[in-house]
Design a protein around this motif. Structure first.
Motif, PDB file in Angstrom:
ATOM      1  N   GLY A   1       3.812  16.479 -37.587  1.00  0.00           N
ATOM      2  CA  GLY A   1       3.734  15.640 -38.673  1.00  0.00           C
ATOM      3  C   GLY A   1       2.654  14.933 -38.954  1.00  0.00           C
ATOM      4  O   GLY A   1       2.007  14.518 -39.769  1.00  0.00           O
ATOM      5  N   ILE A   2       1.930  14.153 -37.990  1.00  0.00           N
ATOM      6  CA  ILE A   2       0.745  13.349 -37.742  1.00  0.00           C
ATOM      7  C   ILE A   2      -0.444  13.913 -38.612  1.00  0.00           C
ATOM      8  O   ILE A   2      -1.103  13.671 -39.607  1.00  0.00           O
ATOM      9  CB  ILE A   2       0.213  12.927 -36.579  1.00  0.00           C
TER      10      ILE A   2
ATOM     11  N   THR B   1       4.923   6.817 -40.988  1.00  0.00           N
ATOM     12  CA  THR B   1       4.994   6.238 -39.399  1.00  0.00           C
ATOM     13  C   THR B   1       6.233   6.068 -39.225  1.00  0.00           C
ATOM     14  O   THR B   1       6.789   6.226 -38.080  1.00  0.00           O
ATOM     15  CB  THR B   1       4.040   4.952 -39.556  1.00  0.00           C
ATOM     16  N   ALA B   2       7.214   5.492 -40.289  1.00  0.00           N
ATOM     17  CA  ALA B   2       8.616   5.202 -39.908  1.00  0.00           C
ATOM     18  C   ALA B   2       9.350   6.301 -39.589  1.00  0.00           C
ATOM     19  O   ALA B   2       9.985   6.557 -38.588  1.00  0.00           O
ATOM     20  CB  ALA B   2       9.256   4.714 -41.353  1.00  0.00           C
ATOM     21  N   ALA B   3       8.871   7.492 -40.106  1.00  0.00           N
ATOM     22  CA  ALA B   3       9.360   8.794 -39.878  1.00  0.00           C
ATOM     23  C   ALA B   3       9.131   9.186 -38.365  1.00  0.00           C
ATOM     24  O   ALA B   3      10.192   9.733 -37.661  1.00  0.00           O
ATOM     25  CB  ALA B   3       9.063   9.939 -40.835  1.00  0.00           C
ATOM     26  N   TYR B   4       7.697   9.098 -38.035  1.00  0.00           N
ATOM     27  CA  TYR B   4       7.694   9.336 -36.752  1.00  0.00           C
ATOM     28  C   TYR B   4       8.401   8.488 -35.805  1.00  0.00           C
ATOM     29  O   TYR B   4       8.586   9.065 -34.527  1.00  0.00           O
ATOM     30  CB  TYR B   4       6.013   9.033 -36.330  1.00  0.00           C
ATOM     31  N   LEU B   5       8.471   7.327 -36.094  1.00  0.00           N
ATOM     32  CA  LEU B   5       9.050   6.391 -35.125  1.00  0.00           C
ATOM     33  C   LEU B   5      10.661   6.880 -34.741  1.00  0.00           C
ATOM     34  O   LEU B   5      11.033   7.070 -33.784  1.00  0.00           O
ATOM     35  CB  LEU B   5       9.176   4.914 -35.546  1.00  0.00           C
TER      36      LEU B   5
ATOM     37  N   LEU C   1      10.494  18.020 -27.199  1.00  0.00           N
ATOM     38  CA  LEU C   1      10.387  18.796 -28.414  1.00  0.00           C
ATOM     39  C   LEU C   1      10.150  17.682 -29.460  1.00  0.00           C
ATOM     40  O   LEU C   1       9.142  17.955 -30.544  1.00  0.00           O
ATOM     41  CB  LEU C   1      11.810  19.378 -28.686  1.00  0.00           C
ATOM     42  N   PRO C   2      10.845  16.477 -29.643  1.00  0.00           N
ATOM     43  CA  PRO C   2      10.247  15.472 -30.617  1.00  0.00           C
ATOM     44  C   PRO C   2       8.979  15.005 -30.704  1.00  0.00           C
ATOM     45  O   PRO C   2       8.112  15.234 -31.765  1.00  0.00           O
ATOM     46  CB  PRO C   2      11.371  14.514 -30.520  1.00  0.00           C
ATOM     47  N   ALA C   3       8.364  15.016 -29.515  1.00  0.00           N
ATOM     48  CA  ALA C   3       6.766  14.589 -29.439  1.00  0.00           C
ATOM     49  C   ALA C   3       6.049  15.730 -29.786  1.00  0.00           C
ATOM     50  O   ALA C   3       4.960  15.499 -30.978  1.00  0.00           O
ATOM     51  CB  ALA C   3       6.387  14.546 -27.882  1.00  0.00           C
ATOM     52  N   GLY C   4       6.340  16.946 -29.950  1.00  0.00           N
ATOM     53  CA  GLY C   4       5.555  18.093 -30.407  1.00  0.00           C
ATOM     54  C   GLY C   4       5.743  18.082 -31.807  1.00  0.00           C
ATOM     55  O   GLY C   4       4.841  18.206 -32.730  1.00  0.00           O
TER      56      GLY C   4
END
Lengths: 127, 302
Positions: free
Chosen positions: A85-86, A43-47, A77-80
């Motif tokens: 990752g999720i 989760t930290a990496a996604y944030l 792009l980061p959202a994709g």
């Protein structure tokens, strides 16, 4: 320095979250809690990734009014990338849980130290 | 040889009425049958007492300190890296380069998707998403392999779940909530190219709805809809469709040849070319995998 940390408060929050997950992973002997810690680190990496795509004062990249000016939207792009990752972390979590189920069925405990001792005994018996 | 039941339970069995036993048995499921010779020997020495092993005890003593120091060092390194980051939310940051400008400026015309993120993950970078679907599929297969051989045909559901199944509160709530959840999941999948949503989010919602249904009403009614065969065929068909469609679109679309999938009017439900069918395929894969994970963990098979 504090000023700089405050400006980058979302990445700092991601670092703190990463540390929480990391210590959970290291300090708990229970395998399930280790998996939870690993998920917190995910989760930290996604944030952190999503925070890189944010641009202050802009809208999400959903073009409903036909305005295709790039200066009106945040970075899509980061959202994709986070989406990718999720899904990977869900797969990895399921795999780890399945392995934990197998370990529990063999040793009847989730404590890593006890599993280690039992495995060591088994190896000595084999010799 | 069968492992002895826990002393607490057997003690109670001797002294209490047989009638008062349903709850205790339900909370405490059957003790696992030992599979190795080791288990029988481990009973003589309870594992907690065996933690007196010198090596482990010494390790335990220094380990928390080592872990704390390691975490502190890691946080210091990461925070000093954060100090060097460009300011949060500024428009001149390096990630916002010509790639992002191109995606936003031409994405609507080239992919037909109102939601640029959908356009990126299912058109420009669809091979990435294809690999992602395969990761999910591989994980589901690995879990299936691990848990199928582990359970050894454990068909009897755990007792805890049997209580939950008959629960009137859960059943009546599920009766109201499950149709709404499933409908919302379908909406999110079909709306993926028009707004926030898409196959992954919608598939996860659909899978959650299916799991809620199974918790409330048991696996038997669900077997009519999703049996093992439907699960395998559904996932394989969706993956094959995805691979084929993406090969087709990269071959035709990337070379600026005519494709039979037109972009249509942006904003219409039947628009954005291949994105809608791909979203449906991805949603199917994710929903089936979520349900499959739950089913495999709960009863060892699909």
């Amino acid at each position: 320095m504090l000023q700089s940390l405050w400006e980058n408060r979302v990445p700092v929050a991601a670092v703190v979250l990463f540390a929480v997950g990391f210590t959970t992973l290291l300090l708990h002997r229970n395998l399930l809690k280790k998996i939870i810690g690993l998920n917190i680190m995910d989760t930290a990496a996604y944030l952190f990734l999503t925070s890189l795509g944010y641009i202050a004062g802009r809208k999400p990249p959903i073009i409903t009014d036909g305005n295709t000016d790039p200066s009106a939207y945040v970075n899509p792009l980061p959202a994709g990338l986070v989406l990718t990752g999720i899904v990977v972390s869900v797969s990895v979590t399921a795999l780890m849980l399945a392995l934990t189920v197998r370990l529990y069925e063999r040793y009847h405990t989730l404590d890593l130290d006890q599993i280690y001792l039992m495995a060591k005994d088994e190896e000595e018996e084999k010799r | 040889m069968k492992k002895q039941t826990k002393p607490k339970l057997s003690e109670r069995l001797r002294t209490w009425d047989a009638g008062s036993f349903d709850l205790t048995e339900a909370i405490d499921p059957d003790p696992p049958v030992p599979v190795t010779e080791y288990d029988l020997r481990a009973e003589d020495l309870p594992p907690l007492a065996r933690l007196g092993d010198r090596q482990v005890r010494g390790f335990r003593r220094i380990y928390p300190w080592l872990a704390a120091i390691l975490a502190a060092v890691l946080v210091t390194i990461l925070l000093s890296a954060v100090l060097d980051l460009p300011p949060y939310g500024a428009a001149e940051n390096p990630p916002h380069n010509e790639v992002m400008e191109r995606y936003v400026a031409r994405g609507l015309a080239e992919t037909g998707a109102v939601n640029t993120v959908s356009g990126v993950i299912l058109d420009y970078r669809a091979f990435d998403t294809l690999g992602e679907s395969h990761v999910l599929y591989t994980a589901a297969t690995a879990v299936l392999v691990l848990l199928l051989s582990a359970s050894g045909g454990r068909d009897e559901p755990p007792s805890v779940r049997r209580i939950m199944e008959g629960d009137p509160i859960l059943r009546n709530t599920a009766r109201v909530v499950v149709p709404i959840v499933l409908l919302f999941g379908v909406y999110v999948i079909l709306n993926g190219h028009l707004g926030p949503g898409g196959g992954f989010a919608g598939g996860a919602i659909l899978g959650g709805g299916l799991i809620l249904y199974v918790i409330a009403f048991g696996f038997e009614p669900m077997e009519k809809l999703i049996s093992g065969r439907v699960y395998r065929r559904g996932i394989t068909a969706a993956l094959c469709f995805y691979s084929g469609a993406k090969c087709y679109s990269f071959f035709c679309g990337a070379n600026h040849l005519e494709t039979i999938f037109q972009n249509g009017t942006p904003g219409a439900i039947l628009s954005a070319g291949l994105i809608l069918p791909l979203n449906i395929a991805v949603g199917l894969i994710v929903a089936l995998t979520m349900y499959g994970f739950y089913s495999m963990f709960q009863r060892g098979r699909i």
